[in-house]
Each structure stands twice: as C-alpha cells, then as structure tokens.
Design a protein around this motif. Sequence first.
Motif, PDB file in Angstrom:
ATOM      1  N   CYS A 101       0.825  -1.209   0.000  1.00 18.43           N
ATOM      2  CA  CYS A 101       0.000   0.000   0.000  1.00 18.43           C
ATOM      3  C   CYS A 101       0.858   1.258   0.000  1.00 18.43           C
ATOM      4  O   CYS A 101       2.054   1.201   0.283  1.00 18.43           O
ATOM      5  N   GLY A 279     -14.567  -2.119  -7.688  1.00 21.54           N
ATOM      6  CA  GLY A 279     -13.571  -2.008  -6.616  1.00 21.54           C
ATOM      7  C   GLY A 279     -13.404  -0.562  -6.213  1.00 21.54           C
ATOM      8  O   GLY A 279     -14.164   0.313  -6.640  1.00 21.54           O
ATOM      9  N   ASN A 281     -10.225   2.506  -5.223  1.00 21.23           N
ATOM     10  CA  ASN A 281      -8.826   2.892  -5.073  1.00 21.23           C
ATOM     11  C   ASN A 281      -8.736   4.412  -5.095  1.00 21.23           C
ATOM     12  O   ASN A 281      -9.690   5.097  -5.462  1.00 21.23           O
ATOM     13  N   GLU A 315      -3.777   2.135  -2.883  1.00 20.22           N
ATOM     14  CA  GLU A 315      -4.443   0.836  -2.687  1.00 20.22           C
ATOM     15  C   GLU A 315      -5.410   0.955  -1.496  1.00 20.22           C
ATOM     16  O   GLU A 315      -5.379   0.183  -0.539  1.00 20.22           O
ATOM     17  N   SER A 317      -8.335   0.181  -0.899  1.00 17.48           N
ATOM     18  CA  SER A 317      -9.204  -0.942  -0.528  1.00 17.48           C
ATOM     19  C   SER A 317      -8.647  -1.772   0.612  1.00 17.48           C
ATOM     20  O   SER A 317      -9.393  -2.451   1.321  1.00 17.48           O
ATOM     21  N   MET A 318      -7.333  -1.738   0.808  1.00 15.78           N
ATOM     22  CA  MET A 318      -6.695  -2.627   1.774  1.00 15.78           C
ATOM     23  C   MET A 318      -6.676  -2.077   3.201  1.00 15.78           C
ATOM     24  O   MET A 318      -6.206  -2.757   4.113  1.00 15.78           O
ATOM     25  N   ARG A 321      -8.903  -2.413   8.474  1.00 11.96           N
ATOM     26  CA  ARG A 321      -9.168  -3.638   9.240  1.00 11.96           C
ATOM     27  C   ARG A 321      -9.231  -3.317  10.736  1.00 11.96           C
ATOM     28  O   ARG A 321      -8.320  -2.728  11.297  1.00 11.96           O
ATOM     29  N   GLN A 343      -9.007  -6.955   1.696  1.00 13.16           N
ATOM     30  CA  GLN A 343      -9.442  -5.621   1.263  1.00 13.16           C
ATOM     31  C   GLN A 343     -10.623  -5.153   2.115  1.00 13.16           C
ATOM     32  O   GLN A 343     -11.751  -5.043   1.638  1.00 13.16           O
ATOM     33  N   GLU A 346     -12.899  -2.182   0.877  1.00  9.15           N
ATOM     34  CA  GLU A 346     -13.659  -2.500  -0.331  1.00  9.15           C
ATOM     35  C   GLU A 346     -14.945  -3.237  -0.008  1.00  9.15           C
ATOM     36  O   GLU A 346     -15.969  -3.049  -0.668  1.00  9.15           O
ATOM     37  N   HIS A 347     -14.925  -4.077   1.023  1.00  8.96           N
ATOM     38  CA  HIS A 347     -16.114  -4.828   1.409  1.00  8.96           C
ATOM     39  C   HIS A 347     -17.248  -3.908   1.841  1.00  8.96           C
ATOM     40  O   HIS A 347     -18.423  -4.297   1.804  1.00  8.96           O
ATOM     41  N   SER A 350     -17.712  -0.869  -2.178  1.00  9.40           N
ATOM     42  CA  SER A 350     -17.628  -1.071  -3.623  1.00  9.40           C
ATOM     43  C   SER A 350     -18.890  -1.707  -4.194  1.00  9.40           C
ATOM     44  O   SER A 350     -19.652  -2.386  -3.494  1.00  9.40           O
TER      45      SER A 350
END
Length: 528
Positions: A101, A279, A281, A315, A317-318, A321, A343, A346-347, A350
């Motif tokens: 990332c 996705g 980004n 990046e 989407s990553m 968490r 990702q 993104e969950h 997107s």
Amino acid sequence: MQPFIAAMQKVRQAFLAAIIKSFLRTKHVLQTILNIWISPSVIKDENGSISSRNGRRLGAAEFVEVVENAFRGLVGRTRLVALSDGLRKEFLDSMYDNPLCMLPSYNHQLPSGEERGTFLALDVGGSTFRVALIELSGRKSDGQECKILKRNTFKIDRTVKQLKGVLFFDWMAERIEEVLSGQAEGHDMSNAPLTMGLAWSFPIEQTSLRSGLLQAMGKGFLAAHGLLGQDLGDLIQESCSRRGLNVQLNAIVNDSSATLLSKAYIDPATRFALILGTGVNAAVHLPVHVFSPPKFGVRPPEWHNSAKHVIVNTELSMFGRGILPYTQWDELLLSVHPNPTFQPLEHFVSGGYLGEIVRLVLVEGIQTAGLFGGVVPPSLRERYSLETETLSHIESDLSPNLTKAQAIFLSRHPTNIPPSTTDLQTIRLIAAHVTHRAAGVVAAGVHALWQLRNEAESILPHESSHTLVAYNGSVLENYPGFKVTCQKHLDTLVEASGGKKGSIELMYAEESSLLGAAVAGAVASLDG
C-alpha cells in the motif's frame, strides 16, 4: 418487596445473557452494547434473527428502523472523524514499511497545462482494449483542452485472453495499426514517432515511467505465459515495431494515476483521484520526503534529483481492518468470504459488495419481518445474486407504485410471490441506509488523505485552498445520490477538522483512463 427484587434480578440476568450471546456471535462487545443502546426495543433469538422484546415478529417499518440505526448510526460526525483519524494513522504507517500500500509511482510531475500535441492513448482493461488519438491544446482552451480525434474499443473476449505471450501484444499492435491507419488528416507520422501513454489495469513491478516487469494478469489472461518478469514497455514497443508502427511508449500508469493526471491537466487544483466501481482505489500527490527511502526501491539518481513530489497509488481498498463500522451483516458476509482480511474497506463501499450486503439484510427481513410473504425468492438464496446495479435502478424509481422497480426486480429475481409496493419501498430504504454508510466510509478515506497531504505540506486546515478530487467509477457516476451524499460527508469532516466547507470537492473525470494516459505520455516526453 421480595417478588420485585426477584423480578429485577431476572431482568438483569436476561439483559446480561443478551449481551453475552451477542458478544460470542460478533466478538465486538462495544458494538454490541451500542447496538442494544441504539435499538433497545429489539433483540435477537438464538438463531440471530431480529424480533421485538415481547417476542412478536417485527413489522416491515420496525425492521427498517433497526437497519437504519445499524448503518446510519455508525457514520455520524463523531464516528467518521474517528474513522478518518484511524485511516490516516494506517496511511502513515504504510508509508514506511508496507510493500502493498501507499506505493509511490514514477510519475513525479503533474501536468503544467501547457503540454500540446497529438498523442496515442492505450487503455487495457479486463474486458476491453481502447485506443484513442488525442489532441492536447493547453489548459486555456475554453473547454477544448483535450479532444479525442479517433477512438476505437476492441472487446477482449475469451479467444483474445487465451493468446499466449507475445501473441497478445501482437494483437494489441494490430489494433493500434487499425486506429492509426484511419487517423484524422493533418497528423503526419512520417517523421518523429507518435508518443504513446498506456493505462494498464493489471499488476506490474514498475521500474521506470515507461517500463515495468510483467506479472500474472489473472482474469483468464495468458499474456504473461513465458514472459513473467519481462519488461511490459519493451514487449509492446517490439510488437509495434514488427508492424512498422512509428510510435514510442513513454509512460505507463494505473487507473487512479491516470484519473488524477487527466483532471490535473484541466484544473491545477487537482491533487487526488478516487475510483469507485466494482472495486475502490485512490491516488494522491505527496512530497517525497514523507516516505521512508525503502518505499522507492531502486531508482536512478536522476529520478531522485528531479522528484520533489510523487503520485501515490494508495491501494485504498486494503485499509481499515479492525476500525471500520461493522454490522452483523458485514460479519455474515465475511464469514464465508475466501479472503476476508485482504481488502477490508472495499467490502464496505464497492459495487462488488453493496448488493450482497443489501441481500443479506433483505433475506433477514423476509425471514423475520414477513417481507415477500415470508418466502425468499429462489435467486436471492444465492450469494452475490442481488447486484448493485439492480439497487441503483430501484432507488432511481421515484414513482408512487414503483412500477419500473418491480419490473426490473422481477426480470432478475422471478418469484411466485411478486414483491408488493411495501416490499420494494423496504428494499429502497435498506439500500439507501447501506449506501449512506458506504458514502461516509469513502468520505472518511478521502478526508484522511486530505489531512495527510495538508500535514505533509505544512498547511493548516483553515488555510487549505480549494482542492479537487477527480473521480470516476460506476458507483460514484451512476448510483442515485451517492456522490452528493459523499460530498456532504466530506463537508462535515472538513468542518469538523477546522477547515472551510467546500475546501475539497469531488469532480467527475471524463474518459480518465484514455486522457490520463495521453497526459502521462505528454508529460514524459517533455520531461525526457
């Protein structure tokens, strides 16, 4: 008195039992307490289904209220500020030692707006190859800064995907020749080679602005067969040379960098790009000094001598968490996901996942609140069967009886019990709550990047000038109200951090991949 005390003890035991059960199910005790606090009138049974405290089944309106509290309650101002702060910290950490990332590209110059000439733009995606001859006329051209003289789109079908190794790049060269053979008059290529820029939507290990080591492409492509680790720029250049094409590849960019460059050519206030479709980004223009030296890998001294800033592929989407605003339906989605931690952001946002989150909520509403007569349509039992595009059509139908929405839903999800107007209204409301949260999460990510850049440039929030975020992607472009909601969240976050409303603005970047590739080629040709 004794019966009263005994009754109170039973109530306390039941309350604690509800907390413990929910905690064991979600492993998010704080979230559990908040959910009980926000929705004190509902609990879940041993199967995790929602019901009222007196044991009766919830009605559709009550179920939607629970969903609204679950999603909208997680993206209020205070929580979005906290999420933005958490994401900014993750960005900073990734700028030191994360190889996946916050990746500095080789694009260290934004366009001046003075670049002029005719350039060839290539855009290789998962299903299409687009080639365009583009004329750049300069920033002060009254809406004619970029003019597409010729453009062809070639489908990449299964046969093309199965072309192995150089055969795929030879196929690309043939398509380029088709476009150039019928180019507009007045663009003689007999002398200096025509500069090309390439937007490449697959992984490469970039080694210079015009080159990168080819990696496995996925999605059924065999182009990397026998060529892994070879230079992508050379492969394309050699295929073009074999056909006698007088062209020169000068720049390779990814989709987010292309989007930023395309809008920056027209408006110098552009410093960010946001892609939100299947996705997600983002790209950002940052000073090089905020990165640890290892993040740049091995680059020639001349690059370091000239690069003061760099376009960064975040990046996006990553990230997120552990700090994203999870609901029970997110947990359910991730419980059967093949790679639930790869990702996280993104969950939540997107187009590849919004429909599935709504499906999970809807199925629970059918089972617990009697939607669709309590019968789940067969197709809705399949994962990812409810597409975000379908929701977009349903939300865009503002008619009293939702006639268009019903026709679209039934064409894609036939059932013996057609959805009533109330059912369709409920789907619209569920989708609106899910996408409201998604827009908030996207805004928090953009705001975090805005604050990161301000800090890197020593700009105080209230001194930050008007800055553009160039965007594209099906969700931001086409989903009803998404962009407007995202902008409202952004304005709220900017004001909460001491900035002025409107300091950062989402702005559509039309044909960003093609125009960005052309601009990248133009900047590179001048830089070289």
